[in-house]
Design a protein around this motif. Structure first.
Motif, PDB file in Angstrom:
ATOM      1  N   MET A  55     -11.427  69.094  -9.034  1.00 29.89           N
ATOM      2  CA  MET A  55     -12.763  69.415  -9.753  1.00 29.89           C
ATOM      3  C   MET A  55     -12.772  69.064 -11.379  1.00 29.89           C
ATOM      4  O   MET A  55     -13.713  68.687 -11.821  1.00 29.89           O
ATOM      5  N   ASP A  56     -11.850  69.835 -11.968  1.00 32.83           N
ATOM      6  CA  ASP A  56     -11.882  69.871 -13.537  1.00 32.83           C
ATOM      7  C   ASP A  56     -11.634  68.107 -13.904  1.00 32.83           C
ATOM      8  O   ASP A  56     -12.182  67.972 -14.679  1.00 32.83           O
ATOM      9  N   ALA A  57     -10.581  67.560 -13.247  1.00 33.75           N
ATOM     10  CA  ALA A  57     -10.292  66.195 -13.428  1.00 33.75           C
ATOM     11  C   ALA A  57     -11.681  65.208 -13.292  1.00 33.75           C
ATOM     12  O   ALA A  57     -11.914  64.468 -14.151  1.00 33.75           O
ATOM     13  N   LEU A  58     -12.230  65.628 -12.157  1.00 35.53           N
ATOM     14  CA  LEU A  58     -13.505  64.772 -12.073  1.00 35.53           C
ATOM     15  C   LEU A  58     -14.482  64.967 -13.018  1.00 35.53           C
ATOM     16  O   LEU A  58     -15.549  64.214 -13.298  1.00 35.53           O
ATOM     17  N   GLY A  59     -14.654  66.210 -13.557  1.00 37.40           N
ATOM     18  CA  GLY A  59     -15.658  66.754 -14.539  1.00 37.40           C
ATOM     19  C   GLY A  59     -15.268  66.217 -15.933  1.00 37.40           C
ATOM     20  O   GLY A  59     -16.376  65.505 -16.518  1.00 37.40           O
ATOM     21  N   GLN A  60     -14.091  66.104 -16.103  1.00 42.36           N
ATOM     22  CA  GLN A  60     -13.645  65.342 -17.338  1.00 42.36           C
ATOM     23  C   GLN A  60     -14.028  63.874 -17.085  1.00 42.36           C
ATOM     24  O   GLN A  60     -14.298  63.016 -18.111  1.00 42.36           O
ATOM     25  N   ILE A  61     -13.716  63.092 -16.231  1.00 39.69           N
ATOM     26  CA  ILE A  61     -13.851  61.817 -15.772  1.00 39.69           C
ATOM     27  C   ILE A  61     -15.526  61.567 -16.107  1.00 39.69           C
ATOM     28  O   ILE A  61     -15.733  60.768 -16.827  1.00 39.69           O
ATOM     29  N   GLY A  62     -16.173  62.291 -15.572  1.00 37.60           N
ATOM     30  CA  GLY A  62     -17.643  62.074 -15.676  1.00 37.60           C
ATOM     31  C   GLY A  62     -18.101  62.381 -16.899  1.00 37.60           C
ATOM     32  O   GLY A  62     -19.178  61.565 -17.585  1.00 37.60           O
ATOM     33  N   MET A  63     -17.601  63.174 -17.792  1.00 34.09           N
ATOM     34  CA  MET A  63     -17.924  63.262 -19.213  1.00 34.09           C
ATOM     35  C   MET A  63     -17.504  62.419 -20.007  1.00 34.09           C
ATOM     36  O   MET A  63     -18.308  61.868 -20.918  1.00 34.09           O
ATOM     37  N   GLN A  64     -16.352  61.723 -20.062  1.00 32.09           N
ATOM     38  CA  GLN A  64     -15.827  60.849 -20.654  1.00 32.09           C
ATOM     39  C   GLN A  64     -16.467  59.484 -20.521  1.00 32.09           C
ATOM     40  O   GLN A  64     -16.854  58.695 -21.418  1.00 32.09           O
ATOM     41  N   ARG A  65     -16.966  59.081 -19.358  1.00 29.00           N
ATOM     42  CA  ARG A  65     -17.742  57.993 -18.740  1.00 29.00           C
ATOM     43  C   ARG A  65     -19.063  57.989 -19.701  1.00 29.00           C
ATOM     44  O   ARG A  65     -19.598  56.825 -19.811  1.00 29.00           O
ATOM     45  N   ALA A  66     -19.806  59.270 -19.517  1.00 29.18           N
ATOM     46  CA  ALA A  66     -21.055  59.301 -20.118  1.00 29.18           C
ATOM     47  C   ALA A  66     -20.711  59.097 -21.634  1.00 29.18           C
ATOM     48  O   ALA A  66     -21.890  58.511 -22.496  1.00 29.18           O
ATOM     49  N   ARG A  67     -19.660  59.896 -22.380  1.00 30.84           N
ATOM     50  CA  ARG A  67     -19.538  59.640 -23.787  1.00 30.84           C
ATOM     51  C   ARG A  67     -19.378  58.077 -23.989  1.00 30.84           C
ATOM     52  O   ARG A  67     -19.630  57.693 -25.067  1.00 30.84           O
ATOM     53  N   LEU A  68     -18.435  57.454 -23.242  1.00 31.09           N
ATOM     54  CA  LEU A  68     -18.392  56.112 -23.371  1.00 31.09           C
ATOM     55  C   LEU A  68     -19.454  55.157 -23.469  1.00 31.09           C
ATOM     56  O   LEU A  68     -19.588  54.300 -24.182  1.00 31.09           O
ATOM     57  N   GLY A  69     -20.520  55.400 -22.463  1.00 32.98           N
ATOM     58  CA  GLY A  69     -21.541  54.438 -22.366  1.00 32.98           C
ATOM     59  C   GLY A  69     -22.360  54.966 -23.635  1.00 32.98           C
ATOM     60  O   GLY A  69     -22.918  53.981 -24.177  1.00 32.98           O
ATOM     61  N   GLY A  94     -11.888  56.089 -27.839  1.00 29.00           N
ATOM     62  CA  GLY A  94     -11.140  57.238 -27.516  1.00 29.00           C
ATOM     63  C   GLY A  94     -11.527  58.038 -26.086  1.00 29.00           C
ATOM     64  O   GLY A  94     -10.620  58.630 -25.396  1.00 29.00           O
ATOM     65  N   SER A  95     -12.779  57.672 -25.883  1.00 33.89           N
ATOM     66  CA  SER A  95     -13.351  58.199 -24.555  1.00 33.89           C
ATOM     67  C   SER A  95     -12.895  57.508 -23.373  1.00 33.89           C
ATOM     68  O   SER A  95     -12.637  58.174 -22.285  1.00 33.89           O
ATOM     69  N   PHE A  96     -12.540  56.181 -23.686  1.00 30.31           N
ATOM     70  CA  PHE A  96     -12.126  55.325 -22.727  1.00 30.31           C
ATOM     71  C   PHE A  96     -10.734  55.531 -22.375  1.00 30.31           C
ATOM     72  O   PHE A  96     -10.143  55.622 -21.310  1.00 30.31           O
ATOM     73  N   ASP A  97     -10.017  56.047 -23.374  1.00 33.42           N
ATOM     74  CA  ASP A  97      -8.547  56.431 -23.394  1.00 33.42           C
ATOM     75  C   ASP A  97      -8.450  57.964 -22.591  1.00 33.42           C
ATOM     76  O   ASP A  97      -7.448  57.988 -21.467  1.00 33.42           O
ATOM     77  N   GLU A  98      -9.290  58.679 -22.846  1.00 33.75           N
ATOM     78  CA  GLU A  98      -9.353  60.047 -22.096  1.00 33.75           C
ATOM     79  C   GLU A  98      -9.850  59.801 -20.776  1.00 33.75           C
ATOM     80  O   GLU A  98      -9.169  60.646 -19.928  1.00 33.75           O
ATOM     81  N   PHE A  99     -10.508  58.900 -20.424  1.00 38.18           N
ATOM     82  CA  PHE A  99     -11.110  58.574 -19.014  1.00 38.18           C
ATOM     83  C   PHE A  99      -9.938  58.192 -18.219  1.00 38.18           C
ATOM     84  O   PHE A  99      -9.733  58.633 -17.247  1.00 38.18           O
ATOM     85  N   LYS A 100      -9.203  57.250 -18.880  1.00 32.75           N
ATOM     86  CA  LYS A 100      -8.131  56.575 -18.182  1.00 32.75           C
ATOM     87  C   LYS A 100      -6.978  57.750 -17.943  1.00 32.75           C
ATOM     88  O   LYS A 100      -6.367  58.047 -16.933  1.00 32.75           O
ATOM     89  N   LYS A 101      -7.066  58.767 -18.910  1.00 30.49           N
ATOM     90  CA  LYS A 101      -6.083  59.695 -18.905  1.00 30.49           C
ATOM     91  C   LYS A 101      -6.218  60.765 -17.388  1.00 30.49           C
ATOM     92  O   LYS A 101      -5.428  61.110 -16.757  1.00 30.49           O
ATOM     93  N   PHE A 102      -7.709  61.097 -17.637  1.00 26.83           N
ATOM     94  CA  PHE A 102      -7.961  62.104 -16.668  1.00 26.83           C
ATOM     95  C   PHE A 102      -8.088  61.425 -15.122  1.00 26.83           C
ATOM     96  O   PHE A 102      -7.928  62.013 -14.106  1.00 26.83           O
ATOM     97  N   GLU A 103      -8.324  60.175 -15.134  1.00 27.92           N
ATOM     98  CA  GLU A 103      -8.363  59.531 -13.817  1.00 27.92           C
ATOM     99  C   GLU A 103      -6.862  59.426 -13.491  1.00 27.92           C
ATOM    100  O   GLU A 103      -6.619  59.690 -12.236  1.00 27.92           O
ATOM    101  N   ALA A 104      -5.792  59.153 -14.232  1.00 31.04           N
ATOM    102  CA  ALA A 104      -4.581  59.393 -13.864  1.00 31.04           C
ATOM    103  C   ALA A 104      -4.076  60.581 -13.205  1.00 31.04           C
ATOM    104  O   ALA A 104      -3.524  60.800 -12.306  1.00 31.04           O
TER     105      ALA A 104
END
Length: 144
Positions: A55-69, A94-104
């Motif tokens: 759930m934490d990783a999914l929350g971070q993924i969603g947040m970074q995706r929104a920031r990226l957009g 940076g948001s995209f790198d964080e997105f990839k990190k949390f997706e991993a």
């Protein structure tokens, strides 16, 4: 034999039954409580080791995706201000790198069967999403 039978049916038998019944009842209740607490401990351990990290990783993924957009749109909107545009592009990268990190992180955790089914659909288009996002950021950086 008759005297033992009358002993259990008499006052002594009733007193013995009255004395042992609460002990037996408390023993049964203790066993039920012990089993329930062990089951609860197992469920909490499972939640702490599997559900909460996912759930934490999914929350971070969603947040970074929104920031990226947001940062991509902000970079597109700030065409006349190169300094601001450059800042938004760096934040998008940076948001995209964080997105990839949390997706991993998310993909390294264990899944429930339903979660695995849902994630397999997004995993199938992940490389395409990464390539298109990298291309968008590259085009913003090259100012085209």
């Amino acid at each position: 034999m008759n005297s033992i039978s009358t002993w259990f049916r008499g006052l002594r038998g009733r007193l013995l039954f009255s004395a042992t019944l609460p002990v037996v009842a408390f023993a049964i209740l203790t066993g039920i409580a012990w089993k329930s607490m062990n089951n609860l401990g197992g469920m909490l351990t499972d939640a702490y080791t599997n559900v909460v990290p996912n759930m934490d990783a999914l929350g971070q993924i969603g947040m970074q995706r929104a920031r990226l957009g947001y940062f991509i749109w902000a970079a597109l909107a700030n065409d006349e201000d190169p300094k601001s545009r450059e800042g938004f592009i760096k934040k998008a990268r940076g948001s995209f790198d964080e997105f990839k990190k949390f997706e991993a992180v998310y993909s390294s955790n264990s899944f429930t069967p339903e979660e695995e089914k849902n994630y397999s659909r997004t995993k199938a288009i992940q490389s395409k999403f990464y390539a298109l996002t990298d291309q968008m950021i590259y085009l913003l950086e090259s100012n085209t």
